[in-house]
Design an enzyme around this catalytic site. Structure first.
Site, PDB file in Angstrom:
ATOM      1  CD  GLU A   4      -2.915   1.308   0.801  1.00 60.16           C
ATOM      2  OE1 GLU A   4      -2.849   1.092  -0.415  1.00 60.16           O
ATOM      3  OE2 GLU A   4      -3.950   1.689   1.370  1.00 60.16           O
ATOM      4  CG  ASP A   5      -0.743   4.724  -1.817  1.00 56.26           C
ATOM      5  OD1 ASP A   5      -1.455   4.151  -0.948  1.00 56.26           O
ATOM      6  OD2 ASP A   5      -1.232   5.515  -2.645  1.00 56.26           O
ATOM      7  CG  ASP A  26      -4.364  10.314   5.255  1.00 58.11           C
ATOM      8  OD1 ASP A  26      -4.781  10.712   6.361  1.00 58.11           O
ATOM      9  OD2 ASP A  26      -4.088  11.089   4.334  1.00 58.11           O
ATOM     10  CG  PHE A  73      -3.069  15.780  -0.469  1.00 53.59           C
ATOM     11  CD1 PHE A  73      -4.130  15.037   0.029  1.00 53.59           C
ATOM     12  CD2 PHE A  73      -2.697  15.618  -1.798  1.00 53.59           C
ATOM     13  CE1 PHE A  73      -4.829  14.147  -0.792  1.00 53.59           C
ATOM     14  CE2 PHE A  73      -3.393  14.735  -2.625  1.00 53.59           C
ATOM     15  CZ  PHE A  73      -4.459  13.999  -2.116  1.00 53.59           C
TER      16      PHE A  73
END
Ligand code: HPA
Ligand code: MG
Length: 250
Positions: free
Chosen positions: A163-164, A167, A217
């Site tokens: 997974e990147d 969050d 972000f």
């Protein structure tokens, strides 16, 4: 032989020899802006790197240069190779954001296997690409949809979700129990390129983490904002202009 009597809490659940866990070790902490005694200038300015021209004014600075990502992912691959030394690992690349990380990781794993001089270590891997949809805002867990693979293909396998970014962690906190319940794998772990330090975190922690990042972000290296920025090598922080420039009309 194996150097350690690893703790059973960290051992992969079958009857093979114990392994020292390298989970959540060596995580590189990317500091918050203005943290410590730094100046107000960005540490890694856009002008110091090659950035596609359409993105140069759309990001405030480089957060993690591509070379550092590669170096750190190579170490993760080494750790994973050691820990799954006598097993077949099934990587599940979570599209689309996880694709660059996955590619780097699988190339490094292939290189480690190729450079092996003896045939005593039995590490090998297979992989699948999956898409995951989570339904945030609903209270019940298990409100998660995984497409691209069949649950029956995962049965009895050692799974590593690639997974990147963690969050809020909501997707993974639902996906992992969903897979455990519906696929009956031998084990499930999560490798995350980044974990964000955010008050929105539900508390989910990945097993392998490359970078611990501020609550900003981030885009690039397959991470997007409205599908833009995936075609940029470095991980950067989007700025106000970038948010405007790549807003969708939808
Ligand atoms: N970047 C890209 N996509 C995201 C992020 C981010 O920081 N957080 C949640 N989705
Ligand atoms: Mg996205």
């Amino acid at each position: 032989g194996n150097p350690s009597a690893g703790t059973s809490a960290h051992a992969i659940s079958d009857n093979s020899s114990p392994i020292v866990s390298t989970r959540r070790t060596g995580i590189i902490r990317i500091p918050d802006e203005g943290e410590g005694e730094s100046s107000d200038a960005p540490f890694l300015p856009v002008s110091s790197f090659l950035i596609p021209p359409q993105y140069q004014d759309a990001v405030s600075h480089v957060l993690i240069p591509h070379g550092l990502i590669q170096d750190r992912v190579h170490k993760l691959a080494f750790d994973i190779n050691q820990e799954y030394a006598d097993k077949t690992l099934h990587l599940l690349c979570v599209l689309k954001g996880g694709s660059s990380f996955f590619w780097e990781l699988q190339t490094a794993l292939i290189n480690l296997s190729s450079h092996r001089r003896t045939n005593t270590a039995k590490f090998q891997f297979s992989f699948d690409f999956v898409r995951v949809k989570s339904y945030e805002g609903t209270e019940s867990t298990g409100k998660v949809q995984i497409t691209g693979t069949d649950m029956k293909n995962l049965r009895g396998r050692h799974l590593l979700l690639v997974e990147d970014l963690i969050d809020s962690g909501l997707t993974m906190s639902q996906l992992v129990p969903y897979i455990e319940k519906n696929a009956a794998p031998a084990s499930v772990r999560v490798a995350a390129l980044m974990e964000k330090r955010t008050h929105r975190s539900c508390g989910f922690k990945a097993d392998y983490v490359a970078f611990d990042i501020p609550d900003l972000f981030v885009v690039g290296y397959s991470l997007d904002y409205n599908e833009a920025f995936r075609d940029m090598l470095h991980i950067c922080v989007i700025n106000e202009l970038g948010i405007e420039k790549f807003k969708t009309n939808a």
